[in-house]
Structures are given as structure tokens and as C-alpha cells.
Design a protein around this motif. Structure first.
Motif, mmCIF file in Angstrom:
data_model
loop_
_atom_site.group_PDB
_atom_site.id
_atom_site.type_symbol
_atom_site.label_atom_id
_atom_site.label_comp_id
_atom_site.label_asym_id
_atom_site.label_seq_id
_atom_site.Cartn_x
_atom_site.Cartn_y
_atom_site.Cartn_z
ATOM 1 N N TYR A 58 8.142 -1.786 0.923
ATOM 2 C CA TYR A 58 7.084 -2.770 0.230
ATOM 3 C C TYR A 58 6.998 -2.259 -1.270
ATOM 4 O O TYR A 58 7.123 -3.001 -2.063
ATOM 5 N N THR A 115 4.556 -11.845 -0.009
ATOM 6 C CA THR A 115 3.457 -10.637 0.823
ATOM 7 C C THR A 115 2.200 -11.112 0.568
ATOM 8 O O THR A 115 1.339 -10.203 0.954
ATOM 9 N N HIS A 140 5.998 -4.961 11.563
ATOM 10 C CA HIS A 140 4.361 -5.141 11.337
ATOM 11 C C HIS A 140 3.700 -5.233 12.582
ATOM 12 O O HIS A 140 4.310 -5.965 13.644
ATOM 13 N N LEU A 189 9.629 -9.924 2.402
ATOM 14 C CA LEU A 189 9.572 -8.697 1.323
ATOM 15 C C LEU A 189 9.326 -9.389 -0.185
ATOM 16 O O LEU A 189 8.763 -8.545 -0.908
ATOM 17 N N ASP A 230 -1.100 -8.777 1.084
ATOM 18 C CA ASP A 230 -1.546 -8.183 -0.556
ATOM 19 C C ASP A 230 -2.816 -8.190 -0.724
ATOM 20 O O ASP A 230 -3.516 -7.393 -1.285
ATOM 21 N N LYS A 233 5.839 -3.759 -5.617
ATOM 22 C CA LYS A 233 4.419 -3.656 -5.124
ATOM 23 C C LYS A 233 4.081 -1.905 -5.625
ATOM 24 O O LYS A 233 4.840 -1.214 -6.284
ATOM 25 N N PHE A 239 6.507 -15.275 5.002
ATOM 26 C CA PHE A 239 6.228 -14.052 4.997
ATOM 27 C C PHE A 239 7.751 -13.387 4.927
ATOM 28 O O PHE A 239 8.361 -13.654 5.440
#
Length: 308
Positions: A300, A179, A264, A176, A183, A305, A174
Motif C-alpha cells: 500500500y 484505492t 483484505h 493498488l 483511502d 500512499k 479496486f
């Protein structure tokens, strides 16, 4: 250093783990130095695997730790078994788990492992054999806690049907860049991107539901082992955002990237694989960052993304 208590597992473990895969590149004296540096930064958790340098990483750590004067009981030592690249085979058989653990104890110069993880699935594993091996190691005081690495919810359920001890860790990739853990759910039912593909059977939510702490490996890597995204020209937007947030908290881009993982709500640990003391200090600065909800999303999105 921030710590956390693992449900049914070790208590007050550091959120940052020192991963020792690259330790064979160091002399015993240099290895002692990185162990002492980790301790000074508040790291009390060390990660190994039998396949790291074909055991050389564990041997170097064991020899080096003995020179530090640190107390064994103040630290958590974890190793993983099951990968045998020398014979091109993954093996979770009862005898191999027991044999591998005993060999790890000898190399590490310790009487017990705090944690033993099964390292990637053996496609032929028999859960009854795993349970028998775990029972023996636990009753003999050789291993205190157990877990897995890169294992799916279905495989965890199969193991839990037979294994008596709680499975308290799952080591997963895991970062950046990588992901996948988040996702699939984020882009659910979205045919415009392959990020909607379920690549791990919802293992993140499964681990949260079952009190299994995720240990994030290669948290700064591109792909599996394709270099680091910090200061990489292909990640210009991400690095600009890392630098901007780093200025807010007075820490490096590395620290911000790790703080993103620690932010997280799953309460993950992050594995630092560096053998450079200054870089390790940057890594540990991540626990000084109280990242906001907005900053987490900014990073993120900067990593490539988009909001679906």
C-alpha cells in the motif's frame, strides 16, 4: 483455487473471476481455450455485461462454451444490464431489464443466469420497476441471484426497500493504484491530502455490514483503462516491492498484486480480464499467497500512499 460461500448467494465461488469483456477479440476456438484454462485453474465464475462488444462477448462465450464439453451446472455465469452506449442511455426500467436478460440468455446459450447485476446507476431509476423485473425473472427461473455494479449505499438502501431478493454482489473498482475504497477512511479529517475525500459514501464498510461481496474490477489497471501498472516505469517502487514479495512466495508480480486485494478482510473476488492463458495462470497464483499484515501495508505504501 480458494473459494468462498456468498451469504444468501451462490456457494463455493472461486475468488478469481474470469471477466469476458475482451472475449470478442478471440475466435470461438481461442475463447474455448481460455474457458478451459480458467476451469483447469479452478475458476468457476464468469462475468459478462450486455454492453461488452454490444453483446458480442456473450455470444462468443456461448458459442465457445458449447465446444468445451464442460457442464453448465458446474459454473456460475453472471451478466450485467443497464448500459446502452449505442443510444447513450443507462436504463434500469422494468422492460429493459427483462428484455436485456432474455437477450443475454439467448447469446450465452443458457436457460438461466446465476447472477444478474444492475450495471451502474440509471439516474432515473424507479425501484418499484426494478423489484417487479427481479420478481418476474426470479419466479420464471431466469435469474437465481441479484446484485449491482458501481452502486452507492444510498442507492442500495433504496433498492432494498422494494426488492425482495437479497442483493449479494457489488462490483467496484479496486487495485493498488485505485484505492479510493479504503483511502477516505484511512485519511479521515486530513486536509493535507485529497485522499481524505469521501468518493463512495463508505460503500466498502456498507457492503461488509450487509453481507454484500465486492467484486474488484480492473485490479491491475492504471485509472480506468490507462494500461497496467505491472512493469510500468511510473510505478518503479511498487514493482520493486511486488517483485520482492513475489520471490518470497515463488509467484509473479501479477499474483502478488491480486493477492493484495484478496488479503483484505472484506473477502472480495477479483476479476481477471485477460484473454491470455499464461497471464491468467499468473492471476490465479494469487490464491497461493498467504500475505502477511506487514506485506499488505508495504505494498500500500509502495503504491504512493503514506501513513497519516
Amino acid at each position: 483455487m480458494k473459494t468462498k460461500n456468498i451469504v444468501n448467494g451462490p456457494q463455493n465461488v472461486s475468488r478469481v473471476i474470469l471477466g469476458c469483456m475482451r472475449m470478442p477479440a478471440l475466435s470461438v476456438e481461442e475463447a474455448a481455450g481460455i474457458i478451459e484454462c480458467a476451469s483447469e485453474q479452478g475458476i468457476n465464475f464468469f462475468d459478462h455485461a450486455t454492453c461488452y462488444g454490444d453483446g458480442e462477448a456473450e455470444q462468443r462465450f456461448g458459442d465457445a462454451f458449447a465446444k468445451t464439453g464442460l457442464k453448465r451446472e458446474d459454473f456460475y455465469i453472471q451478466s450485467k444490464c443497464g448500459l446502452h452506449f449505442d443510444r447513450m442511455e443507462f436504463d434500469w426500467s422494468r422492460d429493459d431489464i427483462i428484455k436485456s436478460t432474455h437477450e443475454s440468455l439467448q447469446r450465452l446459450h443458457t436457460e438461466y443466469l446465476d447472477v444478474l447485476l444492475l450495471h451502474r446507476p440509471d439516474l432515473l431509476f424507479e425501484p418499484e420497476e426494478v423489484a417487479d423485473a427481479f420478481d418476474k425473472l426470479y419466479k420464471e427461473g431466469k435469474v437465481r441471484y441479484f446484485g449491482v455494479s458501481n452502486v452507492t449505499p444510498g442507492e442500495l438502501e433504496l433498492l432494498k426497500k422494494y426488492v425482495k431478493q437479497p442483493l449479494v454482489f457489488n462490483q467496484l473498482q479496486f487495485s493498488l493504484d485505485q484505492t479510493q475504497l479504503i483511502d477516505g477512511a484511512f485519511y479521515l479529517n486530513n486536509l493535507t491530502t485529497d485522499r481524505s475525500t469521501d468518493r463512495d459514501n463508505g460503500v466498502l464498510d456498507y457492503c461488509r455490514l450487509h453481507d454484500i461481496t465486492i467484486q474488484a474490477w480492473s485490479p491491475l489497471q492504471i485509472g480506468m483503462f490507462q494500461g497496467c501498472f505491472i512493469d510500468h516505469p511510473d510505478y518503479e517502487k511498487l514493482n520493486l516491492e511486488l517483485a520482492r514479495i513475489g520471490e518470497v512466495y515463488g509467484v509473479s508480480k501479477t499474483a502478488v498484486a491480486i493477492a493484495w486485494i484478496l488479503r483484505h478482510p472484506a473477502g472480495m473476488q477479483a476479476i481477471a480480464g485477460t484473454m491470455n492463458q499464461e497471464h491468467l495462470k499468473e492471476f490465479c497464483d494469487s490464491t497461493k499467497v498467504d500475505m502477511t499484515h506487514k506485506e499488505w501495508y508495504d505494498l500500500y505504501l509502495a503504491s504512493g500512499k503514506f501513513l497519516p
